[in-house]
Design a protein around this motif. Structure first.
Motif, short mmCIF file in Angstrom:
data_model
loop_
_atom_site.label_atom_id
_atom_site.label_comp_id
_atom_site.label_asym_id
_atom_site.label_seq_id
_atom_site.Cartn_x
_atom_site.Cartn_y
_atom_site.Cartn_z
N UNK A 10 46.80 29.22 -8.40
CA UNK A 10 46.05 28.96 -8.72
C UNK A 10 45.85 27.73 -8.97
N UNK A 11 47.00 26.57 -9.49
CA UNK A 11 46.82 25.09 -10.17
C UNK A 11 46.31 24.45 -8.66
N UNK A 12 46.72 24.89 -7.53
CA UNK A 12 46.21 24.01 -6.39
C UNK A 12 44.77 24.26 -6.39
N UNK A 13 44.29 25.70 -6.33
CA UNK A 13 43.10 26.02 -6.29
C UNK A 13 42.14 25.25 -6.72
N UNK A 14 42.53 25.17 -7.93
CA UNK A 14 41.79 24.75 -9.45
C UNK A 14 41.78 22.79 -8.95
N UNK A 15 43.20 22.26 -9.01
CA UNK A 15 42.67 21.18 -8.45
C UNK A 15 41.74 20.53 -7.25
N UNK A 16 41.30 21.87 -7.03
CA UNK A 16 40.63 21.25 -5.41
C UNK A 16 39.09 21.01 -5.73
N UNK A 17 38.96 21.36 -7.24
CA UNK A 17 38.12 21.65 -7.37
C UNK A 17 37.56 20.31 -8.44
N UNK A 18 38.43 19.57 -9.13
CA UNK A 18 38.50 18.76 -9.45
C UNK A 18 38.19 17.64 -8.95
N UNK A 19 36.70 16.95 -10.13
CA UNK A 19 37.04 14.81 -9.82
C UNK A 19 37.71 13.97 -9.90
N UNK A 20 37.92 13.59 -10.02
CA UNK A 20 39.05 11.74 -10.04
C UNK A 20 37.69 12.08 -11.00
N UNK A 24 37.31 2.16 -15.27
CA UNK A 24 37.18 0.67 -14.96
C UNK A 24 38.86 -0.04 -14.56
N UNK A 25 39.08 -1.27 -13.91
CA UNK A 25 40.20 -2.04 -13.34
C UNK A 25 40.52 -2.47 -14.68
N UNK A 26 41.63 -2.57 -15.10
CA UNK A 26 41.43 -3.27 -16.11
C UNK A 26 42.45 -4.73 -15.76
N UNK A 37 33.78 -0.34 -12.61
CA UNK A 37 33.06 0.51 -11.78
C UNK A 37 31.27 0.48 -10.85
N UNK A 38 31.09 -0.52 -12.00
CA UNK A 38 28.91 0.00 -11.19
C UNK A 38 28.71 -1.56 -12.01
N UNK A 39 27.75 -2.62 -11.45
CA UNK A 39 27.62 -3.77 -12.65
C UNK A 39 26.53 -2.51 -13.12
N UNK A 47 33.24 10.72 -10.36
CA UNK A 47 33.67 9.96 -9.36
C UNK A 47 33.44 8.79 -9.08
N UNK A 48 32.54 8.01 -9.79
CA UNK A 48 32.59 6.21 -9.29
C UNK A 48 31.28 6.30 -8.83
#
Length: 136
Positions: A10-20, A24-26, A37-39, A47-48
């Motif tokens: 169940x955890x693996x199935x849910x992880x496949x649908x999660x968007x990162x 921002x990069x500090x 992430x964008x100007x 998802x950037x």
């Protein structure tokens, strides 16, 4: 054991649908302490993926390798001025002129981007408004 296997599946199935989540990069050497992430004349989703910023419109002139963005905010104008000043002074910056083209703010909320590469023209032509159907 079956419970553990079912939980793992169940955890693996849910992880496949999660968007990162887009973050921002500090970097304390940058103007605001991070690389967005964008100007400022664009927006982005979790998802950037870049989009045309709300309340703006854009014209692409591929023949002259130029992009015109209408309706940029005063906040964005100030960000662009800071970016250009940092670049001129040799300080660390967001590299907007390197990654987008030469930036010129025209009074009235207009951004003129010149010397745009073919790759960037193609990337800008695929931009759309957040929530609209993607361009093919």
């Amino acid at each position: 054991m079956r419970l553990l296997t079912a939980f793992t599946f169940a955890t693996a199935a849910a992880a496949s649908t999660i968007t990162k989540r887009c973050s921002p990069l500090y970097d304390p050497e940058l103007a605001k302490g991070y690389l967005p992430p964008a100007p400022c004349w664009q927006s982005f989703d979790p998802a950037c993926q870049p989009y045309i910023a709300r309340d703006t419109s854009m014209t692409i002139d591929a023949k002259h390798k130029a992009i015109i963005v209408y309706g940029i905010s005063k906040y964005c104008e100030a960000d662009i001025a800071e970016e250009l000043a940092r670049e001129a002074a040799g300080r660390k910056n967001n590299r907007w002129t390197t990654t987008h083209g030469n930036l010129t703010v025209i009074p009235g909320g207009i951004l003129f981007i010149s010397n745009v590469t073919e790759a960037n023209l193609a990337r800008y032509q695929k931009l759309n408004y957040e929530g609209s159907a993607p361009k093919c």
